[in-house]
Design a protein around this motif. Structure first.
Motif, PDB file in Angstrom:
ATOM      1  N   PRO A   1       0.836  -1.199   0.000  1.00  0.00           N
ATOM      2  CA  PRO A   1       0.000   0.000   0.000  1.00  0.00           C
ATOM      3  C   PRO A   1       0.874   1.254   0.000  1.00  0.00           C
ATOM      4  CG  PRO A   1       0.070  -0.979   2.178  1.00  0.00           C
ATOM      5  CD  PRO A   1       0.759  -1.938   1.269  1.00  0.00           C
ATOM      6  N   PRO A   2       0.382   2.363  -0.504  1.00  0.00           N
ATOM      7  CA  PRO A   2       1.186   3.588  -0.542  1.00  0.00           C
ATOM      8  C   PRO A   2       1.396   4.156   0.861  1.00  0.00           C
ATOM      9  CG  PRO A   2      -1.038   4.053  -1.292  1.00  0.00           C
ATOM     10  CD  PRO A   2      -0.954   2.569  -1.106  1.00  0.00           C
ATOM     11  N   LEU A   3       2.624   4.607   1.116  1.00  0.00           N
ATOM     12  CA  LEU A   3       2.959   5.272   2.367  1.00  0.00           C
ATOM     13  C   LEU A   3       3.541   6.640   2.052  1.00  0.00           C
ATOM     14  CD1 LEU A   3       4.574   2.292   4.356  1.00  0.00           C
ATOM     15  CD2 LEU A   3       2.208   3.128   4.461  1.00  0.00           C
ATOM     16  N   ALA A   4       3.654   7.461   3.063  1.00  0.00           N
ATOM     17  CA  ALA A   4       4.078   8.840   2.833  1.00  0.00           C
ATOM     18  C   ALA A   4       5.516   8.919   2.336  1.00  0.00           C
ATOM     19  CB  ALA A   4       3.917   9.656   4.122  1.00  0.00           C
ATOM     20  N   ASP A   5       6.382   8.064   2.889  1.00  0.00           N
ATOM     21  CA  ASP A   5       7.821   8.213   2.600  1.00  0.00           C
ATOM     22  C   ASP A   5       8.515   6.873   2.820  1.00  0.00           C
ATOM     23  OD1 ASP A   5      10.763   9.066   3.719  1.00  0.00           O
ATOM     24  OD2 ASP A   5       9.983  10.533   2.287  1.00  0.00           O
ATOM     25  N   PRO A   6       9.624   6.609   2.142  1.00  0.00           N
ATOM     26  CA  PRO A   6      10.354   5.354   2.376  1.00  0.00           C
ATOM     27  C   PRO A   6      10.815   5.187   3.825  1.00  0.00           C
ATOM     28  CG  PRO A   6      11.103   6.369   0.335  1.00  0.00           C
ATOM     29  CD  PRO A   6      10.221   7.372   1.010  1.00  0.00           C
ATOM     30  N   THR A   7      10.937   6.318   4.531  1.00  0.00           N
ATOM     31  CA  THR A   7      11.395   6.225   5.920  1.00  0.00           C
ATOM     32  C   THR A   7      10.239   6.108   6.904  1.00  0.00           C
ATOM     33  OG1 THR A   7      11.450   8.643   6.095  1.00  0.00           O
ATOM     34  CG2 THR A   7      13.479   7.535   5.385  1.00  0.00           C
ATOM     35  N   THR A   8       9.045   5.936   6.383  1.00  0.00           N
ATOM     36  CA  THR A   8       7.883   5.764   7.260  1.00  0.00           C
ATOM     37  C   THR A   8       8.046   4.486   8.082  1.00  0.00           C
ATOM     38  OG1 THR A   8       6.434   6.880   5.696  1.00  0.00           O
ATOM     39  CG2 THR A   8       5.379   5.459   7.334  1.00  0.00           C
ATOM     40  N   VAL A   9       7.784   4.602   9.387  1.00  0.00           N
ATOM     41  CA  VAL A   9       7.912   3.445  10.278  1.00  0.00           C
ATOM     42  C   VAL A   9       6.693   2.546  10.107  1.00  0.00           C
ATOM     43  CG1 VAL A   9       8.054   2.678  12.678  1.00  0.00           C
ATOM     44  CG2 VAL A   9       9.315   4.709  11.938  1.00  0.00           C
ATOM     45  N   VAL A  10       6.947   1.249   9.860  1.00  0.00           N
ATOM     46  CA  VAL A  10       5.854   0.286   9.732  1.00  0.00           C
ATOM     47  C   VAL A  10       5.823  -0.674  10.910  1.00  0.00           C
ATOM     48  CG1 VAL A  10       5.810   0.418   7.225  1.00  0.00           C
ATOM     49  CG2 VAL A  10       7.261  -1.279   8.344  1.00  0.00           C
TER      50      VAL A  10
ATOM     51  N   ILE B   1      11.420  -8.852  11.019  1.00  0.00           N
ATOM     52  CA  ILE B   1      11.497  -7.400  10.873  1.00  0.00           C
ATOM     53  C   ILE B   1      11.678  -6.813  12.275  1.00  0.00           C
ATOM     54  CG2 ILE B   1      10.383  -5.322   9.985  1.00  0.00           C
ATOM     55  CD1 ILE B   1      10.986  -7.444   7.850  1.00  0.00           C
ATOM     56  N   PRO B   2      12.746  -6.057  12.501  1.00  0.00           N
ATOM     57  CA  PRO B   2      12.976  -5.512  13.843  1.00  0.00           C
ATOM     58  C   PRO B   2      11.943  -4.450  14.232  1.00  0.00           C
ATOM     59  CG  PRO B   2      14.555  -4.607  12.296  1.00  0.00           C
ATOM     60  CD  PRO B   2      13.812  -5.670  11.557  1.00  0.00           C
TER      61      PRO B   2
ATOM     62  N   THR C   1      11.572   0.851   9.344  1.00  0.00           N
ATOM     63  CA  THR C   1      10.978   1.680   8.293  1.00  0.00           C
ATOM     64  C   THR C   1      10.685   0.813   7.070  1.00  0.00           C
ATOM     65  OG1 THR C   1      13.098   2.238   7.291  1.00  0.00           O
ATOM     66  CG2 THR C   1      12.320   3.651   9.105  1.00  0.00           C
ATOM     67  N   LEU C   2       9.981   1.406   6.100  1.00  0.00           N
ATOM     68  CA  LEU C   2       9.683   0.671   4.870  1.00  0.00           C
ATOM     69  C   LEU C   2      10.982   0.273   4.165  1.00  0.00           C
ATOM     70  CD1 LEU C   2       7.249  -0.298   3.219  1.00  0.00           C
ATOM     71  CD2 LEU C   2       7.405   1.823   1.878  1.00  0.00           C
ATOM     72  N   GLU C   3      11.979   1.165   4.171  1.00  0.00           N
ATOM     73  CA  GLU C   3      13.268   0.835   3.560  1.00  0.00           C
ATOM     74  C   GLU C   3      13.923  -0.353   4.247  1.00  0.00           C
ATOM     75  OE1 GLU C   3      15.038   5.003   1.741  1.00  0.00           O
ATOM     76  OE2 GLU C   3      15.357   4.553   3.874  1.00  0.00           O
ATOM     77  N   GLN C   4      13.835  -0.395   5.561  1.00  0.00           N
ATOM     78  CA  GLN C   4      14.447  -1.503   6.304  1.00  0.00           C
ATOM     79  C   GLN C   4      13.715  -2.820   6.059  1.00  0.00           C
ATOM     80  OE1 GLN C   4      14.242   0.486  10.129  1.00  0.00           O
ATOM     81  NE2 GLN C   4      16.467   0.839  10.127  1.00  0.00           N
ATOM     82  N   VAL C   5      12.417  -2.759   5.803  1.00  0.00           N
ATOM     83  CA  VAL C   5      11.670  -3.969   5.446  1.00  0.00           C
ATOM     84  C   VAL C   5      12.203  -4.532   4.121  1.00  0.00           C
ATOM     85  CG1 VAL C   5       9.422  -4.855   4.734  1.00  0.00           C
ATOM     86  CG2 VAL C   5       9.595  -3.340   6.722  1.00  0.00           C
ATOM     87  N   ALA C   6      12.412  -3.634   3.139  1.00  0.00           N
ATOM     88  CA  ALA C   6      12.955  -4.075   1.847  1.00  0.00           C
ATOM     89  C   ALA C   6      14.330  -4.706   2.030  1.00  0.00           C
ATOM     90  CB  ALA C   6      13.021  -2.895   0.879  1.00  0.00           C
TER      91      ALA C   6
END
Length: 469
Positions: free
Chosen positions: A117-126, A156-157, A161-166
């Protein structure tokens, strides 16, 4: 009295500096010039040996290079050609082709692509938790798991963030790549699997709400997040339906390997194989012509009366190798009945070292076993090219005793030694000239002094005789 002694006395009798230097030069030359001339002749003979050995070595290298280029051109074996090059890339497989083929590509193999799903920014915390990838076929709004593949959990720790998930998915080594796409509606996680229908996947999530929002499966998941479905390639060879999990399908028919690149449903394209016999015949004729050029040069160089390499070990070794070329087994792994020597392709050599090819024998071999003959002209460890290349490499191997390169090195070392001896002889001649010039000058001075004393005494005697009168 010797002529040299008489010359010395005559010169000293009326000497000047020029005549003394000339006399010293003549005496030094008489001592050293024969030796210098012998060294110069030996040097010239070594130059001829080096030139002859180098020329033979270079001819062999040029032959091996040209033959290698000819083999790599690909027309010395039945090579597939496709009429519609946009549909597939064709290559030769190891087995013998069974004529021509038709190819119709219905579907290309594809990989599943899934977005989050779309998020605001790659650094958004998920958030943290566990994502699980399960593999199988996604089709018709359903998922059928592949029992042969184990699900892959991805930890996933907390606070990820979304980047860290990738990054975590990429580090799991599951065969699914992940990256963040900056889409028009925000940052999206993009997952791509491997080609093939059973390489589809679903994504399960357990953990924080933000992480759970990334989960997807075809029944309840948003259908717009599935951008492409994993598919097998489907194609027909001569009307026979075939499937493959990848577009690089390998050998699909005798002598034919395919990499699919496009579709042509309803418009089959033809795949044919070139006829290698004319190219092989031409290559054999060219090979014989090149070998005869080398044989002629070798015969001239090893002529017992006038040859520069008449007793050269490298030239003798090359002659032995060329003499055995026809009977040498160039295909040690050939099957029973398949040609394994160049003699079976019509190559022969007479007592003078002249090569020839019997075209009738070659034509028979090509008719009986075209695949076996073609196999002799490949770019492998064995075959015609490999055999000629080994002969050329052996001739150029400096560290191999009895090679032409070793002969060149030996002659070059001898030439260097002769150059040193020639220089030393010239230096000794010059030193002798200087020494004699000095000695003759001193002797001339002594003669001049004696002549002066003699003149004085003669004058006194003349005076005494006159006074007596």
């Amino acid at each position: 009295m010797s002529e040299i002694g008489t010359s010395i006395l005559q010169t000293l009798g009326g000497a000047n500096s020029t005549s003394l230097v000339s006399l010293a030069d003549d005496l030094a030359a008489a001592q050293f010039e024969p030796r210098i001339a012998r060294l110069a002749a030996a040097n010239e003979a070594l130059d001829a040996k080096i030139s002859a050995a180098s020329a033979l070595k270079n001819q062999l290298t040029q032959l091996a290079t040209a033959l290698g280029e000819r083999v790599r051109a690909g027309d010395l074996a039945p090579t597939p050609k496709i009429a519609n090059g946009a549909v597939a890339q064709v290559s030769r497989a190891n087995s013998r082709p069974a004529g021509s083929y038709s190819l119709e590509v219905l579907t290309l193999a594809a990989a599943q692509t899934l977005t989050g799903p779309p998020l605001a920014d790659p650094t958004t915390v998920v958030g943290g938790g566990t994502l699980t990838l399960r593999f199988g076929a996604v089709a018709g709004g359903a998922f059928t798991a592949d029992a042969a593949r184990t699900p892959v959990p991805v930890t996933i720790p907390a606070g990820a963030t979304l980047e860290q998930v990738a990054e975590a998915i990429n580090g799991a080594g599951a065969g699914v790549s992940a990256y963040i796409a900056r889409a028009a509606d925000g940052a999206r996680l993009v997952l791509k699997g491997a080609e093939g229908a059973n390489s589809g996947f679903v994504l399960e999530a357990a953990g924080d709400p933000g992480l759970s929002a990334l989960a997807w499966e075809p029944v309840a998941g948003a259908p717009d997040r599935l951008l492409s479905t994993a598919l097998d390639a489907e194609f027909e060879i001569d009307g026979v339906l075939m499937r493959a999990p990848t577009n690089k399908v390998g050998e699909v028919a005798p002598g034919l390997s395919l990499t699919l690149t496009g579709t042509n449903a309803g418009l089959p394209t033809a795949i044919t194989f070139n006829e290698a016999a004319p190219a092989i015949t031409s290559t054999m004729q060219d090979l014989v012509a090149a070998l005869n050029e080398i044989a002629t040069a070798l015969n001239d160089a090893t002529d017992p009366q006038s040859g520069e390499l008449a007793r050269d070990d490298g030239a003798r070794a090359l002659r032995r190798q060329l003499s055995a070329l026809g009977s040498a087994v160039v295909m040690p792994g050939a099957t029973n009945g398949a040609p394994a020597t160049l003699a079976e392709l019509g190559l022969s050599i007479n007592r003078d070292g002249v090569f020839s090819v019997n075209l009738a024998t070659l034509e028979r071999a090509l008719a009986d076993d075209p695949e076996g003959v073609s196999a002799m002209f490949t770019n492998g460890l064995n075959g015609v090219y490999a055999t000629v290349d080994r002969i050329a490499r052996n001739a150029s191997a400096v560290g191999t005793p009895g090679s032409l390169a070793s002969s060149v090195n030996r002659y070059t070392a001898q030439k260097t030694q002769i150059d040193k001896e020639s220089l030393k002889a010239v230096e000794m001649q010059e030193a002798m000239t200087a020494r004699l010039t000095k000695q003759f000058a001193a002797a001339d001075a002594q003669v001049a002094a004696s002549k002066s004393t003699l003149s004085f005494l003669q004058a006194q005697i003349d005076m005494w005789n006159k006074s007596d009168d």
